[in-house]
Design a protein around this motif. Structure first.
Motif, PDB file in Angstrom:
ATOM      1  N   ILE A  99      48.779 -28.878  46.538  1.00  0.00           N
ATOM      2  CA  ILE A  99      48.949 -27.598  47.230  1.00  0.00           C
ATOM      3  C   ILE A  99      50.426 -27.183  47.207  1.00  0.00           C
ATOM      4  CG2 ILE A  99      48.785 -26.432  49.465  1.00  0.00           C
ATOM      5  CD1 ILE A  99      46.093 -26.914  48.351  1.00  0.00           C
ATOM      6  N   TYR A 100      50.638 -25.963  46.729  1.00  0.00           N
ATOM      7  CA  TYR A 100      51.969 -25.356  46.748  1.00  0.00           C
ATOM      8  C   TYR A 100      51.940 -24.133  47.628  1.00  0.00           C
ATOM      9  CZ  TYR A 100      53.825 -28.192  42.939  1.00  0.00           C
ATOM     10  OH  TYR A 100      54.280 -29.228  42.186  1.00  0.00           O
ATOM     11  N   LYS A 101      53.007 -23.947  48.392  1.00  0.00           N
ATOM     12  CA  LYS A 101      53.087 -22.734  49.201  1.00  0.00           C
ATOM     13  C   LYS A 101      54.549 -22.355  49.428  1.00  0.00           C
ATOM     14  CE  LYS A 101      51.916 -19.381  51.898  1.00  0.00           C
ATOM     15  NZ  LYS A 101      51.239 -18.192  51.349  1.00  0.00           N
ATOM     16  N   SER A 102      54.871 -21.116  49.124  1.00  0.00           N
ATOM     17  CA  SER A 102      56.233 -20.625  49.387  1.00  0.00           C
ATOM     18  C   SER A 102      56.152 -19.413  50.289  1.00  0.00           C
ATOM     19  CB  SER A 102      56.930 -20.197  48.106  1.00  0.00           C
ATOM     20  OG  SER A 102      56.772 -21.170  47.119  1.00  0.00           O
ATOM     21  N   PHE A 103      57.169 -19.258  51.111  1.00  0.00           N
ATOM     22  CA  PHE A 103      57.344 -18.010  51.850  1.00  0.00           C
ATOM     23  C   PHE A 103      58.588 -17.358  51.285  1.00  0.00           C
ATOM     24  CE2 PHE A 103      55.104 -20.749  54.907  1.00  0.00           C
ATOM     25  CZ  PHE A 103      53.986 -19.956  55.112  1.00  0.00           C
TER      26      PHE A 103
ATOM     27  N   LEU B 269      55.598 -26.060  50.789  1.00  0.00           N
ATOM     28  CA  LEU B 269      54.790 -27.175  50.299  1.00  0.00           C
ATOM     29  C   LEU B 269      54.994 -27.282  48.790  1.00  0.00           C
ATOM     30  CD1 LEU B 269      51.444 -26.567  52.233  1.00  0.00           C
ATOM     31  CD2 LEU B 269      53.305 -28.130  52.823  1.00  0.00           C
ATOM     32  N   LYS B 270      55.346 -28.495  48.351  1.00  0.00           N
ATOM     33  CA  LYS B 270      55.673 -28.657  46.929  1.00  0.00           C
ATOM     34  C   LYS B 270      54.740 -29.680  46.307  1.00  0.00           C
ATOM     35  CE  LYS B 270      60.463 -27.995  48.313  1.00  0.00           C
ATOM     36  NZ  LYS B 270      61.722 -28.722  48.575  1.00  0.00           N
ATOM     37  N   GLY B 271      53.455 -29.377  46.332  1.00  0.00           N
ATOM     38  CA  GLY B 271      52.519 -30.294  45.701  1.00  0.00           C
ATOM     39  C   GLY B 271      52.056 -31.376  46.654  1.00  0.00           C
TER      40      GLY B 271
ATOM     41  N   THR C 158      52.338 -25.872  58.117  1.00  0.00           N
ATOM     42  CA  THR C 158      51.904 -25.027  56.995  1.00  0.00           C
ATOM     43  C   THR C 158      50.731 -25.656  56.269  1.00  0.00           C
ATOM     44  OG1 THR C 158      54.178 -24.309  56.762  1.00  0.00           O
ATOM     45  CG2 THR C 158      52.716 -23.814  54.943  1.00  0.00           C
ATOM     46  N   LEU C 159      50.757 -26.976  56.132  1.00  0.00           N
ATOM     47  CA  LEU C 159      49.645 -27.659  55.478  1.00  0.00           C
ATOM     48  C   LEU C 159      48.345 -27.413  56.246  1.00  0.00           C
ATOM     49  CD1 LEU C 159      48.515 -29.634  53.380  1.00  0.00           C
ATOM     50  CD2 LEU C 159      49.214 -31.507  54.879  1.00  0.00           C
ATOM     51  N   LEU C 160      48.387 -27.597  57.552  1.00  0.00           N
ATOM     52  CA  LEU C 160      47.191 -27.353  58.379  1.00  0.00           C
ATOM     53  C   LEU C 160      46.732 -25.914  58.259  1.00  0.00           C
ATOM     54  CD1 LEU C 160      47.133 -28.955  61.920  1.00  0.00           C
ATOM     55  CD2 LEU C 160      46.050 -29.684  59.825  1.00  0.00           C
ATOM     56  N   ARG C 161      47.708 -25.006  58.286  1.00  0.00           N
ATOM     57  CA  ARG C 161      47.365 -23.580  58.226  1.00  0.00           C
ATOM     58  C   ARG C 161      46.739 -23.221  56.883  1.00  0.00           C
ATOM     59  NH1 ARG C 161      49.542 -20.119  61.939  1.00  0.00           N
ATOM     60  NH2 ARG C 161      49.765 -18.515  60.364  1.00  0.00           N
ATOM     61  N   CYS C 162      47.158 -23.917  55.820  1.00  0.00           N
ATOM     62  CA  CYS C 162      46.535 -23.683  54.518  1.00  0.00           C
ATOM     63  C   CYS C 162      45.087 -24.157  54.532  1.00  0.00           C
ATOM     64  CB  CYS C 162      47.302 -24.414  53.415  1.00  0.00           C
ATOM     65  SG  CYS C 162      48.808 -23.563  52.921  1.00  0.00           S
ATOM     66  N   LEU C 163      44.828 -25.288  55.174  1.00  0.00           N
ATOM     67  CA  LEU C 163      43.465 -25.806  55.232  1.00  0.00           C
ATOM     68  C   LEU C 163      42.561 -24.852  56.002  1.00  0.00           C
ATOM     69  CD1 LEU C 163      44.082 -29.598  55.987  1.00  0.00           C
ATOM     70  CD2 LEU C 163      43.433 -28.568  53.817  1.00  0.00           C
ATOM     71  N   ASN C 164      43.137 -24.184  57.003  1.00  0.00           N
ATOM     72  CA  ASN C 164      42.345 -23.286  57.851  1.00  0.00           C
ATOM     73  C   ASN C 164      42.352 -21.844  57.369  1.00  0.00           C
ATOM     74  OD1 ASN C 164      41.172 -24.593  60.400  1.00  0.00           O
ATOM     75  ND2 ASN C 164      43.147 -25.590  60.130  1.00  0.00           N
TER      76      ASN C 164
ATOM     77  N   THR D 254      47.361 -18.618  52.640  1.00  0.00           N
ATOM     78  CA  THR D 254      46.724 -18.860  51.354  1.00  0.00           C
ATOM     79  C   THR D 254      47.694 -19.646  50.481  1.00  0.00           C
ATOM     80  OG1 THR D 254      45.775 -16.683  51.614  1.00  0.00           O
ATOM     81  CG2 THR D 254      45.467 -17.750  49.492  1.00  0.00           C
ATOM     82  N   PRO D 255      47.279 -20.826  50.025  1.00  0.00           N
ATOM     83  CA  PRO D 255      48.166 -21.598  49.151  1.00  0.00           C
ATOM     84  C   PRO D 255      48.447 -20.821  47.863  1.00  0.00           C
ATOM     85  CG  PRO D 255      46.305 -22.925  49.902  1.00  0.00           C
ATOM     86  CD  PRO D 255      46.022 -21.521  50.308  1.00  0.00           C
ATOM     87  N   ASP D 256      49.631 -21.066  47.286  1.00  0.00           N
ATOM     88  CA  ASP D 256      49.949 -20.408  46.023  1.00  0.00           C
ATOM     89  C   ASP D 256      49.149 -21.030  44.893  1.00  0.00           C
ATOM     90  OD1 ASP D 256      51.727 -18.858  47.387  1.00  0.00           O
ATOM     91  OD2 ASP D 256      53.416 -20.221  47.039  1.00  0.00           O
ATOM     92  N   SER D 257      48.972 -22.344  44.963  1.00  0.00           N
ATOM     93  CA  SER D 257      48.131 -23.010  43.968  1.00  0.00           C
ATOM     94  C   SER D 257      47.661 -24.329  44.549  1.00  0.00           C
ATOM     95  CB  SER D 257      48.913 -23.253  42.678  1.00  0.00           C
ATOM     96  OG  SER D 257      49.987 -24.129  42.945  1.00  0.00           O
ATOM     97  N   GLY D 258      46.719 -24.944  43.846  1.00  0.00           N
ATOM     98  CA  GLY D 258      46.169 -26.197  44.332  1.00  0.00           C
ATOM     99  C   GLY D 258      44.674 -26.081  44.506  1.00  0.00           C
ATOM    100  N   GLU D 259      44.067 -27.161  45.005  1.00  0.00           N
ATOM    101  CA  GLU D 259      42.620 -27.148  45.148  1.00  0.00           C
ATOM    102  C   GLU D 259      42.228 -27.921  46.402  1.00  0.00           C
ATOM    103  OE1 GLU D 259      39.707 -27.552  41.580  1.00  0.00           O
ATOM    104  OE2 GLU D 259      39.496 -29.402  42.728  1.00  0.00           O
TER     105      GLU D 259
END
Lengths: 226, 268
Positions: free
Chosen positions: B9-13, B19-21, B44-50, B54-59
């Protein structure tokens, strides 16, 4: 004579009340829509709504009433008496409609800013809590946010609505016989000043009732804190 | 395949990469704690799961169902969002509803949606809804009992202490019976003397084999309650292991210094 004056005032008050009710009923939902418009992420819509609010709040209501009454002539080159015939109403009713249109637009703009302040006061957490519980955006708004907004905006709303009661006196600029206008006629007809005093008492009682009403609503909503 | 699989999971603001993978697995019934200092991407990780972000990439897959990325736009709306439940740091209870109504609100909405989807006529729906509401109320009462607030069902959030509010929030999340329940620093907004009652409720849930992910600063609690502990630093999982591996035999330098800083704090 007293009965006669009171009767005339009551007739004027009928128009005042009608204008008040119509403005309130139509401008509240319109104001809510406009507040959504100003908060829209679609920038052109947001700027358009903000522009309208700027113009409407930035010019006198009396001017707006006059302007609306001139619109048919300027836009469509038709006389007001023809518009009245076209709509199947009397000229007096048409003038009342003009006043009401201006009032609705004017108050919708003020209300929309009150709605906006209320909606933006709700914490992001409320929306997020709704979302993680599987509610759609519309459900979150109507089931979670709206009641909290109502509580927040009751004081500024009551302010604005009480102002509306007094603003109805502007209707006479187009010759609509409202409460104050009726009082002025009576002053001229009977050459006494008391009708003005009676009119003041009418306004005071009306606003007194509204104040009590809003006080009750506020009390009723005091069981929770936003 | 693990019950929950999170992959890369990657996520940038804006320009800040948060989150860098991030990748980890979780089995059904396991409790995962996420520790680490503030600003390292735990929340942020928890918020992506919920799906609050929205994560930038990942599964993300749960029981072999791909939850993210959603297969299509339509899918993302209809995909069951209740795979995850969330308990917030600031409770986020609905202030205008009583305790019981806070809990049944979403249950009733779910019931209503199902009814509407089944195509029942309006009047019959009203009738059926009354029955569903009563059932939901009974179910909610059971859940409230579990969090120990049976006497408070008709109180409003503003009449409750922080600890009680958080217990209501837990009950509200439980009511929809999510596959995985997430806690975002559930005790951080509480007075120290109130954290115990909330942690006790969470421990009780572990004994029921509920799958949970807990972001926390309560190290003793994380140690006691978790099957797995994740230490996050700088947007990646620096170390993952059993509580004893993480707390007693930390390998990475960052984790060692994090733990020793905590220890010093305790000594002060």
């Amino acid at each position: 004579m007293f009965e006669k004056i009171i009767f005339e005032l009551l007739q004027g008050f009928g128009n005042t009340l009608a204008l008040f009710a119509i403005t309130l009923v139509l401008s509240l939902p319109l104001g809510l829509l406009m507040s959504f418009g100003t908060m829209s992420k679609f920038k052109p819509l947001s700027y358009l709504c903000k522009g309208i609010i700027w113009v409407i709040r930035g010019t006198p209501l009396m001017l707006q009433v006059l302007l609306v009454s001139f619109l048919p002539k300027y836009l469509f080159k038709v006389y007001n008496k023809d518009v009245a015939i076209f709509l199947g109403v009397s000229t007096n009713t048409l003038l009342f409609i003009f006043v009401a249109v201006a009032f609705v637009i004017n108050y919708a703009c003020y209300f929309s800013e009150i709605f906006r302040s209320g909606i933006q006061a709700i914490s992001k957490g409320q929306y997020e809590a709704g979302k993680v519980l599987g509610l759609t955006k519309t459900q979150v708004f109507f089931k979670v946010v709206l009641m909290q907004v109502v509580k927040i905006i009751i004081p500024p709303m009551s302010n604005e609505i009480i102002t509306l009661v007094k603003d109805t006196a502007l209707a006479q600029i187009l010759g609509v016989v409202d409460l104050l206008n009726a009082a002025q006629h009576a002053v001229n007809n009977y050459v006494i000043l008391t009708p003005l005093l009676y009119a003041a008492i009418f306004y005071l009682i009306f606003n007194g009732i509204l104040t009590l009403l809003f006080g009750r609503i506020e009390k009723k909503l005091s069981y929770y804190k936003v | 395949m693990a019950f929950l699989e999170v992959k890369n999971i990657y996520k940038s603001f804006g320009k800040t990469e948060v989150l860098k993978g991030v990748s980890f697995n979780l089995e059904k019934g396991e409790v995962l704690s996420v520790i680490g200092s503030s600003g390292n991407g735990k929340t942020t990780l928890l918020r992506c799961l919920n799906f609050l972000e929205t994560p930038d990439s990942g599964e993300i897959t749960v029981e072999n169902r791909v939850i993210f990325p959603a297969q299509s736009q339509k899918n993302s709306k209809t995909a069951n969002p209740l795979t995850f439940g969330m308990v917030f740091q600031n409770f986020n209870l609905f202030p205008q509803y009583s305790v019981i109504d806070n809990i049944t609100l979403a249950m009733n909405v779910v019931g209503e949606n199902k009814l509407k989807a089944s195509g029942v006529k309006y009047l019959e729906r009203k009738k059926a809804m009354r029955k569903i509401k009563e059932e939901n109320r009974q179910a909610a009462l059971g859940i409230i009992e579990r969090v120990g607030l049976s006497e408070k069902i008709n109180n409003y959030p503003c009449e409750l202490s922080g600890g009680q509010q958080q217990r209501v929030a837990i009950a509200r999340a439980l009511a929809l019976n999510p596959d995985i329940l997430c806690f975002d620093e559930p005790t951080s907004a509480l007075d120290p003397e109130l954290t115990g009652e909330v942690l006790k409720v969470i421990k009780g849930l572990r004994d029921d084999n509920r799958t949970m992910i807990i972001v926390t600063h309560e190290m003793a609690f994380a140690k006691g309650v978790s099957d797995k502990v994740v230490f996050m630093a700088d947007g990646v999982i620096e170390e993952i292991g059993t509580p004893s591996q993480i707390f007693e035999q930390p390998k990475s330098e960052k984790l060692k210094s994090f733990l020793s800083a905590l220890k010093k704090e305790e000594e002060v």
